[in-house]
Design an enzyme around this catalytic site. Structure first.
Site, mmCIF file in Angstrom:
data_model
loop_
_atom_site.group_PDB
_atom_site.id
_atom_site.type_symbol
_atom_site.label_atom_id
_atom_site.label_comp_id
_atom_site.label_asym_id
_atom_site.label_seq_id
_atom_site.Cartn_x
_atom_site.Cartn_y
_atom_site.Cartn_z
ATOM 1 N N HIS A 50 25.771 8.356 70.146
ATOM 2 C CA HIS A 50 26.870 7.737 69.402
ATOM 3 C C HIS A 50 26.322 6.502 68.699
ATOM 4 O O HIS A 50 25.322 5.911 69.146
ATOM 5 C CB HIS A 50 27.994 7.330 70.352
ATOM 6 C CG HIS A 50 28.746 8.482 70.932
ATOM 7 N ND1 HIS A 50 29.950 8.324 71.568
ATOM 8 C CD2 HIS A 50 28.475 9.813 70.978
ATOM 9 C CE1 HIS A 50 30.396 9.491 71.977
ATOM 10 N NE2 HIS A 50 29.503 10.420 71.638
ATOM 11 N N GLU A 52 27.171 3.440 68.626
ATOM 12 C CA GLU A 52 27.041 2.252 69.471
ATOM 13 C C GLU A 52 25.793 2.328 70.351
ATOM 14 O O GLU A 52 25.047 1.358 70.487
ATOM 15 C CB GLU A 52 28.257 2.080 70.382
ATOM 16 C CG GLU A 52 29.570 1.918 69.659
ATOM 17 C CD GLU A 52 30.332 3.234 69.528
ATOM 18 O OE1 GLU A 52 29.745 4.225 69.043
ATOM 19 O OE2 GLU A 52 31.508 3.274 69.900
ATOM 20 N N CYS A 80 34.397 5.003 72.978
ATOM 21 C CA CYS A 80 34.742 5.909 74.077
ATOM 22 C C CYS A 80 34.311 5.260 75.396
ATOM 23 O O CYS A 80 33.705 4.182 75.407
ATOM 24 C CB CYS A 80 34.038 7.252 73.875
ATOM 25 S SG CYS A 80 32.240 7.178 74.084
ATOM 26 N N CYS A 83 30.466 4.589 75.595
ATOM 27 C CA CYS A 83 30.030 3.448 74.780
ATOM 28 C C CYS A 83 30.565 2.131 75.340
ATOM 29 O O CYS A 83 29.859 1.120 75.322
ATOM 30 C CB CYS A 83 30.453 3.655 73.331
ATOM 31 S SG CYS A 83 29.562 5.045 72.568
#
Length: 146
Positions: A50, A52, A80, A83
């Site tokens: 992701h 992040e 999420c 993260c």
């Protein structure tokens, strides 16, 4: 100079052009960009890639530290749970996010990770930055795939 959220939106657009879900992230220390990334889950064949996570890894490498205590993270979508956990473990000082995510978000929605008594670090949180533009990028991306 563009704002940090605008830079995150640039990363999101670039991710979308690669066929990735258009989410972008920028990590900042003392007013300077330390790392920037877009989603790379498809490109890297990595479900943890992701925006992040990719940016946190790059910033930690650049700063030669697993702690990003004086860094601020700008991301185009509410993080999420994975993260949010990485943000907590990295000890990010402030979290700025764009679009709210009632389905997968874990900051102000879902599990509300930072409100959990088990969470050992809580950044300052500022949601809804450039929310309309971040939401529009995501909506357009998914409409084109239906």
């Amino acid at each position: 100079m563009a704002s940090f959220m605008e830079l995150a939106l640039d990363e999101a657009r670039a991710a979308g052009e690669r066929g990735e879900v258009p989410i972008g992230c920028v990590l900042v220390q003392d007013g300077a960009v330390i790392a920037r990334a877009g989603n790379r889950t498809l490109t890297d064949h990595d479900p943890t890639a992701h925006a992040e996570i990719v940016a946190i890894r790059a910033a930690a490498h650049a700063l030669r530290s697993e702690r990003l205590t004086d860094c601020d993270l700008y991301v185009t979508l509410e993080p999420c749970a994975m993260c949010a956990g990485a943000i907590a473990f990295a000890r990010v000082r402030r979290l700025y996010y764009g679009a709210r995510d009632p389905n997968g978000g874990a900051v102000d929605n879902g599990v509300k990770f930072f409100a959990s008594p088990a969470c050992h670090h809580r950044p300052e949180i500022y949601g809804g930055m450039a929310e309309a533009e971040a939401s529009a990028l995501l909506k357009q991306f998914f409409q084109e795939r239906r």
